[in-house]
Enzyme design. Structure first.
Site, PDB file in Angstrom:
ATOM      1  N   ASP A 216     -48.671  27.961 -77.354  1.00  0.00           N
ATOM      2  CA  ASP A 216     -48.932  29.114 -78.223  1.00  0.00           C
ATOM      3  C   ASP A 216     -49.398  30.254 -77.320  1.00  0.00           C
ATOM      4  OD1 ASP A 216     -49.672  30.888 -80.157  1.00  0.00           O
ATOM      5  OD2 ASP A 216     -51.236  29.639 -81.034  1.00  0.00           O
ATOM      6  N   SER A 217     -48.456  30.839 -76.601  1.00  0.00           N
ATOM      7  CA  SER A 217     -48.828  31.765 -75.523  1.00  0.00           C
ATOM      8  C   SER A 217     -48.579  33.218 -75.903  1.00  0.00           C
ATOM      9  CB  SER A 217     -47.990  31.443 -74.284  1.00  0.00           C
ATOM     10  OG  SER A 217     -46.666  31.865 -74.498  1.00  0.00           O
ATOM     11  N   THR A 218     -49.144  34.083 -75.067  1.00  0.00           N
ATOM     12  CA  THR A 218     -48.788  35.494 -75.122  1.00  0.00           C
ATOM     13  C   THR A 218     -47.369  35.650 -74.568  1.00  0.00           C
ATOM     14  OG1 THR A 218     -50.159  35.500 -73.133  1.00  0.00           O
ATOM     15  CG2 THR A 218     -51.026  36.664 -74.991  1.00  0.00           C
ATOM     16  N   ASP A 219     -46.850  36.876 -74.602  1.00  0.00           N
ATOM     17  CA  ASP A 219     -45.515  37.149 -74.054  1.00  0.00           C
ATOM     18  C   ASP A 219     -45.506  36.834 -72.552  1.00  0.00           C
ATOM     19  OD1 ASP A 219     -44.892  38.099 -76.557  1.00  0.00           O
ATOM     20  OD2 ASP A 219     -45.375  40.181 -76.076  1.00  0.00           O
TER      21      ASP A 219
ATOM     22  N   ASP B 162     -56.876  27.232 -67.091  1.00  0.00           N
ATOM     23  CA  ASP B 162     -55.463  27.615 -67.026  1.00  0.00           C
ATOM     24  C   ASP B 162     -54.612  26.434 -67.507  1.00  0.00           C
ATOM     25  OD1 ASP B 162     -52.904  28.359 -66.405  1.00  0.00           O
ATOM     26  OD2 ASP B 162     -53.369  29.029 -64.373  1.00  0.00           O
TER      27      ASP B 162
ATOM     28  N   ASP C 177     -56.808  32.295 -80.799  1.00  0.00           N
ATOM     29  CA  ASP C 177     -57.304  32.715 -82.123  1.00  0.00           C
ATOM     30  C   ASP C 177     -57.668  31.515 -82.998  1.00  0.00           C
ATOM     31  OD1 ASP C 177     -54.686  31.935 -83.455  1.00  0.00           O
ATOM     32  OD2 ASP C 177     -54.005  33.489 -82.086  1.00  0.00           O
TER      33      ASP C 177
ATOM     34  N   GLU D 124     -57.286  27.067 -73.357  1.00  0.00           N
ATOM     35  CA  GLU D 124     -57.111  28.532 -73.447  1.00  0.00           C
ATOM     36  C   GLU D 124     -57.740  29.139 -72.197  1.00  0.00           C
ATOM     37  OE1 GLU D 124     -56.002  31.313 -75.564  1.00  0.00           O
ATOM     38  OE2 GLU D 124     -56.887  32.311 -73.827  1.00  0.00           O
TER      39      GLU D 124
ATOM     40  N   HIS E 247     -48.363  30.310 -87.528  1.00  0.00           N
ATOM     41  CA  HIS E 247     -49.149  29.100 -87.245  1.00  0.00           C
ATOM     42  C   HIS E 247     -48.590  27.868 -87.948  1.00  0.00           C
ATOM     43  CE1 HIS E 247     -52.340  32.117 -85.978  1.00  0.00           C
ATOM     44  NE2 HIS E 247     -51.957  31.481 -84.916  1.00  0.00           N
TER      45      HIS E 247
ATOM     46  N   GLN F 205     -57.264  40.322 -69.731  1.00  0.00           N
ATOM     47  CA  GLN F 205     -56.458  41.240 -70.537  1.00  0.00           C
ATOM     48  C   GLN F 205     -57.333  42.233 -71.315  1.00  0.00           C
ATOM     49  OE1 GLN F 205     -54.246  38.090 -72.355  1.00  0.00           O
ATOM     50  NE2 GLN F 205     -56.122  36.965 -72.769  1.00  0.00           N
TER      51      GLN F 205
HETATM   52  N1  SAM Z   1     -49.366  34.051 -81.625  1.00  0.00           N
HETATM   53  C1  SAM Z   1     -49.398  34.811 -80.480  1.00  0.00           C
HETATM   54  C2  SAM Z   1     -48.162  35.538 -80.077  1.00  0.00           C
HETATM   55  O1  SAM Z   1     -47.054  34.999 -80.119  1.00  0.00           O
HETATM   56  O2  SAM Z   1     -48.319  36.703 -79.745  1.00  0.00           O
HETATM   57  C3  SAM Z   1     -50.075  34.126 -79.337  1.00  0.00           C
HETATM   58  C4  SAM Z   1     -51.502  33.974 -79.697  1.00  0.00           C
HETATM   59  S1  SAM Z   1     -52.677  33.381 -78.614  1.00  0.00           S
HETATM   60  C5  SAM Z   1     -53.867  34.665 -78.812  1.00  0.00           C
HETATM   61  C6  SAM Z   1     -52.071  33.531 -76.959  1.00  0.00           C
HETATM   62  C7  SAM Z   1     -53.102  33.089 -75.939  1.00  0.00           C
HETATM   63  O3  SAM Z   1     -52.465  32.549 -74.767  1.00  0.00           O
HETATM   64  C8  SAM Z   1     -54.031  34.191 -75.438  1.00  0.00           C
HETATM   65  O4  SAM Z   1     -55.312  34.005 -75.973  1.00  0.00           O
HETATM   66  C9  SAM Z   1     -54.006  34.045 -73.904  1.00  0.00           C
HETATM   67  O5  SAM Z   1     -55.278  34.217 -73.313  1.00  0.00           O
HETATM   68  C10 SAM Z   1     -53.464  32.616 -73.763  1.00  0.00           C
HETATM   69  N2  SAM Z   1     -52.880  32.323 -72.445  1.00  0.00           N
HETATM   70  C11 SAM Z   1     -52.055  33.102 -71.694  1.00  0.00           C
HETATM   71  N3  SAM Z   1     -51.761  32.492 -70.540  1.00  0.00           N
HETATM   72  C12 SAM Z   1     -52.412  31.297 -70.540  1.00  0.00           C
HETATM   73  C13 SAM Z   1     -52.507  30.222 -69.611  1.00  0.00           C
HETATM   74  N4  SAM Z   1     -51.877  30.261 -68.415  1.00  0.00           N
HETATM   75  N5  SAM Z   1     -53.270  29.139 -69.947  1.00  0.00           N
HETATM   76  C14 SAM Z   1     -53.918  29.079 -71.148  1.00  0.00           C
HETATM   77  N6  SAM Z   1     -53.875  30.084 -72.058  1.00  0.00           N
HETATM   78  C15 SAM Z   1     -53.133  31.171 -71.765  1.00  0.00           C
END
Ligand code: SAM
Length: 279
Positions: free
Chosen positions: A155-158, A137, A86, A106, A62, A31
């Site tokens: 706690d994932s991205t969108d 993954d 984070d 992560e 959090h 990303q």
């Molecule tokens: N609080 C945040 C939000 O709602 O926007 C999410 C924060 S955290 C930075 C999200 C993390 O999910 C990212 O660092 C991303 O790299 C991770 N992520 C996404 N897909 C993933 C996967 N398949 N396995 C592990 N981590 C993943």
């Protein structure tokens, strides 16, 4: 000259933040990553143009993604976090006295590195001796660890890029298998204002797989719509039926309270009705 960062929600809405300074940008294998120093919220982590967390309001997200599920289980010892690069969720999980081990998986180590460098007050979670960080993954990791965890936190991205699979029915079935017989999990489940169909679908899947699903909300200034949702799938315990008088106090929290634990499940009618109707 004034600098502004604009986050777009689809092609119909945008939120702008005045920026003091761009601290860091890079293209990771997964990303686009940026760390900005913003005027209203201080340092901000941005992935693919979307705000992930800010020093100013991170405590809300959090605390709510952590203490609600952990206090819904009578004795969570082994916890798994997927995503959360984070470090803020790890920081909150290790505050629980019953937690013996917290594994975090992560996918993108560059998020962890940037957070340690620019967001140390959030990334300090990684320093705990109870914690272990695995770069992999989360979808693969969960499949390979049946019957292992008391609580799992997504706690994932969108739901775009590497996180798409973290919102799938198949993944929720793997999470069900990775939990012990009385385990429960929570996922950040997006904005009720803009993603209500997704929240309804998640509830439907979780009710079929777990038997029990519960959505709760918190108010986070830097997420679209400010009202944000989290959804729990549980094999045994009902997070709504927790007795606030029995929740042990954790010092230093700024948003979560035992009363709020229960109150957060009281959903606005337009959300509650859709979930009830369609599940
Ligand atoms: N609080 C945040 C939000 O709602 O926007 C999410 C924060 S955290 C930075 C999200 C993390 O999910 C990212 O660092 C991303 O790299 C991770 N992520 C996404 N897909 C993933 C996967 N398949 N396995 C592990 N981590 C993943």
């Amino acid at each position: 000259m004034e600098l502004w960062f604009t986050e777009k929600q689809g092609d119909f809405l945008a939120t702008s933040y005045r920026v003091r300074k761009t601290l860091h940008t890079e293209k990771t294998p997964f990303q686009d990553l940026a760390v900005l120093d913003t005027v209203p919220f201080g340092r901000m982590l941005v992935l693919d143009g979307f705000v992930q967390t800010t020093v100013g309001d991170e405590f809300i997200y959090h605390e709510m993604i952590t203490h609600v599920p952990l206090n819904s289980h009578p004795s969570p010892k082994k916890v798994l976090i997927i995503g959360g690069g984070d470090g803020g969720t790890m920081r909150e999980v290790v505050k629980h006295p019953s937690v013996e081990k917290c594994i975090q998986v992560e996918i993108d180590e560059k998020v962890v590195e940037a957070s340690k460098r620019f967001l140390p007050e959030i990334a300090c979670g990684f320093d705990s001796p109870k914690g272990e960080l695995i770069i992999d993954d989360g979808i693969k990791y969960v499949k390979e660890h049946p019957d292992t965890f008391d609580v799992i936190i997504i706690d994932s991205t969108d739901p775009v890029g590497p996180a798409v699979g973290l919102f799938s029915r198949e993944f929720y079935s793997s999470v069900h298998r990775a939990l012990k017989e009385d385990g429960l999990f929570v996922a950040q489940s997006e904005s009720p204002n803009y993603e209500l169909d997704l929240i309804v679908r998640i509830n439907r899947d979780l009710r079929e797989i777990f038997g029990l699903s519960r959505t709760y909300v918190a108010h986070i200034q830097t997420y679209p719509g400010t009202m944000w949702s989290f959804t729990i799938g549980s094999k045994k315990y009902d997070p709504k039926k927790v007795d606030p008088a029995k929740i042990a106090e954790i010092e230093g929290l700024r948003y979560y309270t035992p009363e709020l634990h229960v109150g957060a499940f009281a959903l606005p009618r337009f959300v509650a009705d859709r979930i009830k109707e369609q599940v």
